[in-house]
Design a protein around this motif. Structure first.
Motif, mmCIF file in Angstrom:
data_model
loop_
_atom_site.group_PDB
_atom_site.id
_atom_site.type_symbol
_atom_site.label_atom_id
_atom_site.label_comp_id
_atom_site.label_asym_id
_atom_site.label_seq_id
_atom_site.Cartn_x
_atom_site.Cartn_y
_atom_site.Cartn_z
ATOM 1 N N MET A 118 59.850 4.896 -123.975
ATOM 2 C CA MET A 118 61.081 4.398 -123.382
ATOM 3 C C MET A 118 61.284 2.912 -123.647
ATOM 4 O O MET A 118 62.423 2.418 -123.697
ATOM 5 N N ASP A 119 60.193 2.181 -123.842
ATOM 6 C CA ASP A 119 60.279 0.763 -124.185
ATOM 7 C C ASP A 119 60.574 0.525 -125.651
ATOM 8 O O ASP A 119 60.659 -0.629 -126.084
ATOM 9 N N GLY A 120 60.703 1.608 -126.432
ATOM 10 C CA GLY A 120 61.076 1.475 -127.827
ATOM 11 C C GLY A 120 59.934 1.540 -128.814
ATOM 12 O O GLY A 120 60.144 1.321 -130.015
ATOM 13 N N ALA A 121 58.711 1.835 -128.368
ATOM 14 C CA ALA A 121 57.568 1.917 -129.283
ATOM 15 C C ALA A 121 57.611 3.225 -130.058
ATOM 16 O O ALA A 121 57.905 4.293 -129.495
ATOM 17 N N GLY A 122 57.334 3.167 -131.357
ATOM 18 C CA GLY A 122 57.252 4.368 -132.169
ATOM 19 C C GLY A 122 55.950 5.107 -131.929
ATOM 20 O O GLY A 122 55.070 4.648 -131.188
ATOM 21 N N GLU A 123 55.825 6.254 -132.577
ATOM 22 C CA GLU A 123 54.639 7.080 -132.343
ATOM 23 C C GLU A 123 53.370 6.413 -132.850
ATOM 24 O O GLU A 123 52.326 6.462 -132.194
ATOM 25 N N VAL A 124 53.445 5.784 -134.028
ATOM 26 C CA VAL A 124 52.257 5.118 -134.567
ATOM 27 C C VAL A 124 51.862 3.938 -133.694
ATOM 28 O O VAL A 124 50.675 3.725 -133.395
ATOM 29 N N PRO A 163 46.926 9.303 -119.980
ATOM 30 C CA PRO A 163 47.964 10.007 -119.213
ATOM 31 C C PRO A 163 49.255 10.113 -120.020
ATOM 32 O O PRO A 163 49.652 9.187 -120.731
ATOM 33 N N GLY A 164 49.930 11.242 -119.896
ATOM 34 C CA GLY A 164 51.189 11.425 -120.595
ATOM 35 C C GLY A 164 52.278 10.486 -120.105
ATOM 36 O O GLY A 164 53.171 10.096 -120.870
ATOM 37 N N GLU A 165 52.219 10.061 -118.821
ATOM 38 C CA GLU A 165 53.237 9.168 -118.291
ATOM 39 C C GLU A 165 53.212 7.812 -118.985
ATOM 40 O O GLU A 165 54.261 7.180 -119.179
ATOM 41 N N VAL A 166 52.014 7.337 -119.326
ATOM 42 C CA VAL A 166 51.912 6.045 -120.006
ATOM 43 C C VAL A 166 52.558 6.127 -121.388
ATOM 44 O O VAL A 166 53.246 5.189 -121.830
ATOM 45 N N LEU A 167 52.362 7.221 -122.092
ATOM 46 C CA LEU A 167 52.971 7.378 -123.408
ATOM 47 C C LEU A 167 54.490 7.459 -123.300
ATOM 48 O O LEU A 167 55.211 6.888 -124.137
ATOM 49 N N GLU A 168 54.991 8.162 -122.280
ATOM 50 C CA GLU A 168 56.433 8.239 -122.092
ATOM 51 C C GLU A 168 57.028 6.869 -121.784
ATOM 52 O O GLU A 168 58.114 6.522 -122.262
#
Length: 309
Positions: A205-211, A196-201
């Protein structure tokens, strides 16, 4: 003149309630059609199962026979039981070259399939979750790659490998196996169904980078899809005969299927190779069966990706 008092109409008698769990029996004609359909479906499935298992059954029986019994007995009848003797002869022939071929096949398939699956999942995830210019056009190019038969590109791959000096090396077989357009297509489908896209958002927001978001959040969700793509890639790499035939001429680098093919080409000059080819083919099937049995739980769940939202 006498008058009569009109009596109101009596209420209709209540109908008894239907008992829960009881249904009216279907008409006999419908029941007959249902039984006929089941019989036909089961009959077709039985024929397909027999057709599928017959070559493997013959291979299992033939691997227990001697060279004389292979031609003197019925194909599906037992002769002198020589399975262990044939297996020992297979492993000891030509200083154990079959074991080397088997290890080469495991190297080609496990390494290439693992890297190819990781690349495919990353690409499919990017096509699904990122909006960039020309995304659908590039994905169309990937779909065109699915339609191109692998044998068509073997000659251009050989010419490029020859220019780079990679012919007759492990890299000549490993590098082309890393590209899997069908795996990219499946990975995008799995990403749409599982991530889900919400989990990635929330992860961003918690500061995780894309990788880190991909490795720690998306990749565990894509585990069933990862295993499914890995099994498809594993099977394709294990059965990659034509690519190895084009790239390799040193028998020490052969995968097991190419080695067995070379033995089969010489059975008329060396009849003792015939039982070795048969039992070698049986041994070569075992890794595929083990891989599917060990990973079938993830594979079966991966096949239903996107079926239920």
């Amino acid at each position: 003149m006498s008058t009569q008092t009109a009596t109101p109409d009596a209420p209709p008698a209540p109908t008894p309630p239907r008992r829960a769990g009881r249904r009216s029996a279907p008409p006999p004609a419908r029941r007959g059609r249902g039984v006929t359909s089941r019989v036909m479906v089961n009959g077709i499935l039985a024929v397909v199962a027999v057709y599928t298992l017959m070559p493997l059954t013959w291979l299992l029986i033939a691997s227990t026979k001697s060279y004389r019994d292979l031609f003197a007995t019925n194909p599906f009848s037992l002769g002198d039981f020589r399975f262990l003797a044939n297996l020992t002869a297979l492993l000891e022939y030509n200083d154990g070259v079959f074991v080397r071929w088997l290890l080469n096949s495991l190297l080609y398939t496990v390494v290439a399939s693992g890297l190819s699956t990781l690349i495919s999942v990353a690409c499919g995830y990017a096509f699904d979750k990122y909006a960039f210019r020309g995304r659908e056009k590039w994905f169309g190019v990937v779909l065109v790659g699915v339609l191109v038969p692998s044998t068509v590109v073997q000659l251009p791959l050989y010419l490029m490998a020859s220019e780079l000096g990679l012919v007759n090396t492990y890299w000549a077989v490993l590098i082309p196996s890393l590209v899997n357009p069908f795996g990219v297509y499946l990975a995008r489908v799995f990403s749409e169904g599982y991530v889900p896209g919400e989990v990635l958002e929330a992860a961003r927001m918690d500061g995780a980078g894309e990788v880190r978001t991909f490795g720690k959040v998306a990749l565990p969700m894509l585990a069933p899809g990862f295993v499914t793509i890995f099994l498809f890639s594993f099977t394709a790499s294990w059965n990659n005969f034509y690519g190895a035939l084009m790239m390799l001429n040193d028998d020490r680098l052969y995968p097991v299927n190419l080695g067995l093919y070379m033995w089969n080409q010489n059975v008329y000059q060396q009849p003792e190779l015939y039982p070795l080819v048969i039992i070698g083919s049986l041994v070569a099937v075992v890794p595929l069966i083990v891989a599917f049995l060990c990973l079938q739980r993830f594979w079966r769940s991966g096949l239903t990706a996107g079926a239920v939202k």
